[in-house]
Write a protein that holds these residues in place. Structure first.
Motif, PDB file in Angstrom:
ATOM      1  N   TYR A   1      40.346  37.996  38.326  1.00  0.00           N
ATOM      2  CA  TYR A   1      41.345  37.403  39.226  1.00  0.00           C
ATOM      3  C   TYR A   1      40.725  36.257  40.019  1.00  0.00           C
ATOM      4  O   TYR A   1      41.348  35.203  40.189  1.00  0.00           O
ATOM      5  CB  TYR A   1      41.889  38.475  40.165  1.00  0.00           C
ATOM      6  N   GLN A   2      39.505  36.461  40.492  1.00  0.00           N
ATOM      7  CA  GLN A   2      38.828  35.393  41.233  1.00  0.00           C
ATOM      8  C   GLN A   2      38.641  34.156  40.362  1.00  0.00           C
ATOM      9  O   GLN A   2      38.824  33.023  40.817  1.00  0.00           O
ATOM     10  CB  GLN A   2      37.469  35.876  41.743  1.00  0.00           C
TER      11      GLN A   2
ATOM     12  N   ASP B   1      38.714  42.380  39.691  1.00  0.00           N
ATOM     13  CA  ASP B   1      38.628  41.364  40.743  1.00  0.00           C
ATOM     14  C   ASP B   1      37.877  40.110  40.311  1.00  0.00           C
ATOM     15  O   ASP B   1      38.211  38.995  40.736  1.00  0.00           O
ATOM     16  CB  ASP B   1      38.035  41.953  42.028  1.00  0.00           C
TER      17      ASP B   1
ATOM     18  N   LEU C   1      44.462  43.202  37.541  1.00  0.00           N
ATOM     19  CA  LEU C   1      43.282  42.599  36.916  1.00  0.00           C
ATOM     20  C   LEU C   1      41.998  43.024  37.629  1.00  0.00           C
ATOM     21  O   LEU C   1      42.006  43.266  38.841  1.00  0.00           O
ATOM     22  CB  LEU C   1      43.382  41.077  36.951  1.00  0.00           C
TER      23      LEU C   1
ATOM     24  N   LEU D   1      49.269  40.250  39.523  1.00  0.00           N
ATOM     25  CA  LEU D   1      48.019  40.073  38.788  1.00  0.00           C
ATOM     26  C   LEU D   1      46.833  40.623  39.565  1.00  0.00           C
ATOM     27  O   LEU D   1      45.932  41.240  38.984  1.00  0.00           O
ATOM     28  CB  LEU D   1      47.792  38.587  38.483  1.00  0.00           C
ATOM     29  N   LYS D   2      46.830  40.416  40.881  1.00  0.00           N
ATOM     30  CA  LYS D   2      45.714  40.924  41.673  1.00  0.00           C
ATOM     31  C   LYS D   2      45.641  42.449  41.610  1.00  0.00           C
ATOM     32  O   LYS D   2      44.558  43.037  41.660  1.00  0.00           O
ATOM     33  CB  LYS D   2      45.829  40.462  43.129  1.00  0.00           C
TER      34      LYS D   2
ATOM     35  N   LEU E   1      40.524  33.173  37.893  1.00  0.00           N
ATOM     36  CA  LEU E   1      41.831  32.512  37.783  1.00  0.00           C
ATOM     37  C   LEU E   1      42.118  31.655  39.014  1.00  0.00           C
ATOM     38  O   LEU E   1      42.583  30.514  38.899  1.00  0.00           O
ATOM     39  CB  LEU E   1      42.933  33.551  37.598  1.00  0.00           C
ATOM     40  N   LEU E   2      41.853  32.217  40.207  1.00  0.00           N
ATOM     41  CA  LEU E   2      42.088  31.464  41.434  1.00  0.00           C
ATOM     42  C   LEU E   2      41.185  30.230  41.499  1.00  0.00           C
ATOM     43  O   LEU E   2      41.622  29.134  41.868  1.00  0.00           O
ATOM     44  CB  LEU E   2      41.842  32.336  42.658  1.00  0.00           C
TER      45      LEU E   2
ATOM     46  N   SER F   1      51.364  36.305  41.154  1.00  0.00           N
ATOM     47  CA  SER F   1      49.939  36.337  41.490  1.00  0.00           C
ATOM     48  C   SER F   1      49.574  37.628  42.225  1.00  0.00           C
ATOM     49  O   SER F   1      48.448  38.121  42.102  1.00  0.00           O
ATOM     50  CB  SER F   1      49.560  35.121  42.342  1.00  0.00           C
TER      51      SER F   1
ATOM     52  N   MET G   1      46.020  37.745  49.418  1.00  0.00           N
ATOM     53  CA  MET G   1      44.811  37.349  48.693  1.00  0.00           C
ATOM     54  C   MET G   1      43.990  36.396  49.561  1.00  0.00           C
ATOM     55  O   MET G   1      44.540  35.671  50.393  1.00  0.00           O
ATOM     56  CB  MET G   1      45.195  36.674  47.372  1.00  0.00           C
TER      57      MET G   1
END
Length: 267
Positions: A257-258, A254, A252, A248-249, A260-261, A245, A134
């Motif tokens: 996911y972004q 994108d 989910l 999840l990537k 969340l990060l 993680s 990631m």
């Protein structure tokens, strides 16, 4: 006869744990560092090898083959960390991390493959990173260099599989090592647009390393892989959320996911 193992970057951290553990299991282990010092303090033989200097790679591999007659396992561990906003990080430092983490690892593989082809057997284990799955903020260059090594692992694995050689990656998460001390840190520039979030994330990265797993877990995983008849191509070693993680990537959207990060890194 016990197998001969070459571990790059074995003077400290994960590399040292792997080399020490394999030596205790009866393997004939050769560790490397750019400038070996206090060799008597290691349980295995330390030799000089700088992944940025092809001549030193070739000399180290030739030395092992001449002494042992074979080379069975390469643990491609030598690497460096880098942090910083993409905009603020000097491009020369970006090139250096790719030269070390990607091209340096490739050059070591190229040095051992002729002997492994001759033997019709061999295992190459590239130490990558969960960060390579990631793009992490302020660690984008590190993520990219390790992610590239993951793909090189996949490609090389297919090229050499019919020659009796296995190429595998092991991606660690955060481990309690001295990696932070060896990183290139882009300075926190006073007038940078990223000053506050970058400084906060530097503190967060150091806390993650200090609270990381014991490197012996990496050593045990490498040992298990070496004694598996049909190993997988990719392994991940880390905490539950680090490994989750990656899942999840994959599942989910994108943008979610972004988000969340960004929440995790307080951006």
């Amino acid at each position: 006869m016990s197998k001969v193992v070459l571990v790059t970057g074995a003077s400290s951290g994960i590399g040292n744990s792997i080399a020490t553990f394999l030596q205790s299991k009866g393997y004939r282990v050769y560790g490397t560092s750019r400038n070996p010092k206090n060799s008597a303090s290691f349980s295995f033989e330390m030799i000089a090898l700088d992944v940025l200097k092809v001549a030193t790679i070739q000399q180290a591999v030739a030395y092992i083959i001449k002494k042992e007659g074979n080379l069975d396992v390469l643990i491609n561990n030598a690497g460096m960390g880098i942090t910083g906003p993409i905009e603020d990080t000097p491009t020369d430092e970006m090139r250096k991390v790719f030269d070390t983490n990607l091209f340096g690892a490739i050059d070591v593989m190229k040095a051992v493959l002729p002997q492994m082809r001759k033997q019709k057997s061999g295992i190459i284990i590239n130490i990558t990173s969960i960060a390579g799955y990631m793009g992490l903020p302020f660690r984008g260059l590190y993520s990219a260099s390790k992610g590239a090594l993951e793909l090189i692992t996949e490609a090389t694995s297919m090229e050499v599989k019919n020659l009796g050689i296995r190429v595998i990656s092991v991606a660690p998460g955060d481990f309690a090592t001295n990696i932070a001390a060896g990183r290139y840190h882009t300075p926190v520039f006073e007038k940078s647009a990223y000053k506050a979030p970058y400084q906060a994330n530097l503190d967060l990265m150091d806390a993650h390393v200090q609270g990381g797993l014991d490197p012996i877990e990496m050593a045990k995983t490498v040992y298990q892989i070496m004694n598996t008849t049909n190993p997988k191509i990719h392994y991940k070693v880390g905490g539950f959320m680090e490994k989750f993680s990656i899942v999840l990537k994959r599942i989910l959207p994108d943008t979610i996911y972004q988000k969340l990060l960004m929440n995790h890194y307080k951006l």
